[in-house]
Design an enzyme around this catalytic site. Sequence first.
Site, PDB file in Angstrom:
ATOM      1  N   GLU A  87      -5.971  10.041   5.779  1.00  0.00           N
ATOM      2  CA  GLU A  87      -6.301  10.423   4.405  1.00  0.00           C
ATOM      3  C   GLU A  87      -7.751  10.879   4.325  1.00  0.00           C
ATOM      4  O   GLU A  87      -8.532  10.662   5.245  1.00  0.00           O
ATOM      5  CB  GLU A  87      -5.985   9.292   3.410  1.00  0.00           C
ATOM      6  CG  GLU A  87      -6.805   8.040   3.598  1.00  0.00           C
ATOM      7  CD  GLU A  87      -6.465   6.962   2.561  1.00  0.00           C
ATOM      8  OE1 GLU A  87      -5.279   6.783   2.231  1.00  0.00           O
ATOM      9  OE2 GLU A  87      -7.397   6.299   2.108  1.00  0.00           O
ATOM     10  N   HIS A 144     -17.501  -5.540  -0.424  1.00  0.00           N
ATOM     11  CA  HIS A 144     -16.343  -5.003  -1.146  1.00  0.00           C
ATOM     12  C   HIS A 144     -15.889  -5.890  -2.285  1.00  0.00           C
ATOM     13  O   HIS A 144     -14.781  -5.780  -2.757  1.00  0.00           O
ATOM     14  CB  HIS A 144     -15.175  -4.730  -0.196  1.00  0.00           C
ATOM     15  CG  HIS A 144     -15.556  -3.817   0.935  1.00  0.00           C
ATOM     16  ND1 HIS A 144     -15.850  -2.501   0.747  1.00  0.00           N
ATOM     17  CD2 HIS A 144     -15.741  -4.065   2.259  1.00  0.00           C
ATOM     18  CE1 HIS A 144     -16.182  -1.959   1.896  1.00  0.00           C
ATOM     19  NE2 HIS A 144     -16.131  -2.887   2.831  1.00  0.00           N
ATOM     20  N   ARG A 152      -2.513  -8.733 -12.407  1.00  0.00           N
ATOM     21  CA  ARG A 152      -2.943 -10.055 -12.891  1.00  0.00           C
ATOM     22  C   ARG A 152      -4.131  -9.876 -13.825  1.00  0.00           C
ATOM     23  O   ARG A 152      -4.633  -8.773 -13.996  1.00  0.00           O
ATOM     24  CB  ARG A 152      -3.384 -10.896 -11.702  1.00  0.00           C
ATOM     25  CG  ARG A 152      -4.453 -10.139 -10.899  1.00  0.00           C
ATOM     26  CD  ARG A 152      -5.142 -11.000  -9.886  1.00  0.00           C
ATOM     27  NE  ARG A 152      -5.859 -10.203  -8.901  1.00  0.00           N
ATOM     28  CZ  ARG A 152      -7.097  -9.739  -9.024  1.00  0.00           C
ATOM     29  NH1 ARG A 152      -7.757  -9.952 -10.146  1.00  0.00           N
ATOM     30  NH2 ARG A 152      -7.672  -9.028  -8.077  1.00  0.00           N
ATOM     31  N   LYS A 209       0.823  -1.206   0.000  1.00  0.00           N
ATOM     32  CA  LYS A 209       0.000   0.000   0.000  1.00  0.00           C
ATOM     33  C   LYS A 209       0.858   1.258   0.000  1.00  0.00           C
ATOM     34  O   LYS A 209       0.622   2.202  -0.743  1.00  0.00           O
ATOM     35  CB  LYS A 209      -0.861  -0.005   1.272  1.00  0.00           C
ATOM     36  CG  LYS A 209      -2.356   0.113   1.006  1.00  0.00           C
ATOM     37  CD  LYS A 209      -3.118   0.329   2.283  1.00  0.00           C
ATOM     38  CE  LYS A 209      -3.311  -0.960   3.077  1.00  0.00           C
ATOM     39  NZ  LYS A 209      -4.061  -0.769   4.315  1.00  0.00           N
TER      40      LYS A 209
END
Lengths: 495, 170
Positions: free
Chosen positions: A202, A237, A294, A118
Amino acid sequence: MRKIKKVLVANRGEIALRIIRACRELGIESVAVYSDVDRLSLHVLSADYAFSLGAAPSVESYLNIEKIVEVALQAKVDAIHPGYGFLAENADFARAVEDAGIIFIGPSARTIELMGSKIASRQIMERVGVPVVPGTIDPISSIEEARKVAAKIGYPVLIKASAGGGGKGMRKVADEAELESAFRTASSEAQASFGDSTVYIEKYIENPRHIEVQIIGDTYGNVIHLFERECSIQRRHQKVIEEAPSPSINDTQRKALFEAAVKAALAVDYYNAGTVEFIFDKEGNFYFLEMNTRLQVEHPVTEFVTGVDIVKEQILISEGARLRRDLKNVSCWGHAIEFRLYAEDPKRNFAPTPGKISYLQWPNGGFVRIDEGVYEGWEVPIYYDPLIAKMIVWGRDRKEAIDRSLRALFDTRIEGITTTLDLFRAILRDQDFIEGNFDVSYLDKRLNDLIKDEAQELLPVLASAILESYREKLTVQDNDMWKKVARLESVGGCV
Amino acid sequence: MNLIIKGKSTEYKVKVERATNNGFIVKAEGKFYKFNALPVKKGALSLIDDSGKQKYITYSVTDNNEYTISLAEKSYTLCVMDQLEAAGSAVSSASVEGVYLLKAPIAGKIAKICVSEGENVQKGEVLLVLEAMKMQNEIQTDFSGVINKVFVKEGKTVSNDEALIEIKIS
């Protein structure tokens, strides 16, 4: 250039079959691997060769790097395609494959590693000017500093654990009054969960839309985009319905998005197929979310609107081919929608519904594609992802794609296990979906409306008819009649 | 045939009658439905009502009589209880050497006996009425023949699988 003649597909289910089909079209032999419960899985039945990996649990089979590489060497394959999930984004696997002298069909291990982090990926994106969610990933050490940062980026903000994942150590803060207690609880939760109290801040993007860009690059530094996919219809999600193009962005936004995606890929020397995911806020600003290094589940949507077979391109690129010139001039034509058919019950909070498929009928007719991993009589095992098939439909425009999807679902029947079929039928009739008026919160908000029970006056009639036929008391003479018709038809006669 | 059909929040009491050639008349909630039903293969049948409306139905049935029925638009799950369903299997298993032993398909009370020993009966004729789960079930014979023996009397409570009537098949 190293010609690939034999590929091991390190996966199962629909994606394994998808890759085997691409191999077959290229004249490449396919090698399936399977766990104990998958001996008769569709991907095994479709492959040219098949090797056992071991017991059903993924760690002993589809996640067993050593075993898969051993099988690959034994089967003398030239390349391994990881599909998605399992080991697809595992840099150690990619490295182990390369070390064994086998081509890994995907980007380099180094790229997988960089984009898997991340913090590293965010730093790279900031450096090359790809928009990231405003905030800082430097540790916030004091409440004073937190106040300063939050005020600068504007509320609401999200406090996140640096070592985090799965929502642990994460707090949404609506205004300054909430900041201090949220900062403390997030830090202590991060300490408790990860042994590291470091947090960063954030901007909180409320109910964004999830839009991603398919990119493809060769090993000579060429990267192109294959347009975007809208993936905001999600549960837990995870995507449920994807479409291309997105019904919610304009051409100016689109152009900026594609430029950002290509820039992101070039920044990490990306080659092979990949996807750059972004979120769009209500004002139309977009931010880099992550990059999937991918093949993506929803790649067929892009294949339908571009005519490009992404899996075949992946294999050619892995052989060392340059991006074909015509790929650079690909246009996006029409509209495609993908439905992920899950063995899950939307009425029980999407609980998995493994079991035997007693009746199965796929839709035929034009512009409909089924990428399936199951067949009638197959028992969906309890061990793996509940995705059993994908239906992808193309139309000249979004309306035609929606109408056509409903038609295709009209002909689709899956009995024996509960699936998401009915949910799709309801979504396709929902005005908000039809108008393109949705974000990632759509399913959470609308699910109860979409799955509510409706009265069906004919139920007693249907049940009676079934019971009668179930008792096999019906129609001896008519069955004979039917056979007669079939016989006559087979010799070209008429009744 | 009488059925109890239980949906999520509804319960129907249904009376089904066979008409000719795969035809049925279903009475449910005071309404009559006439239709023609034909199995396509295991798990699928086609149904045409008397307005000509065709429905392709697929379904699965679990051991505890839970039905999932799918139409083109939607699937439904319901429970169907048929007091007679077991009768069919009792019939075939009991018919040895020209003798047909009718057994009680479910536990219940004999409400009425319609035949007596020595009487000739035709296939489809009602032999007795068995009351169970507040439904009157007419039990028919699947064979023509002569009533050999009646083992029960009206008002008797019988258990599942209990012998009721023996017929010498002609």
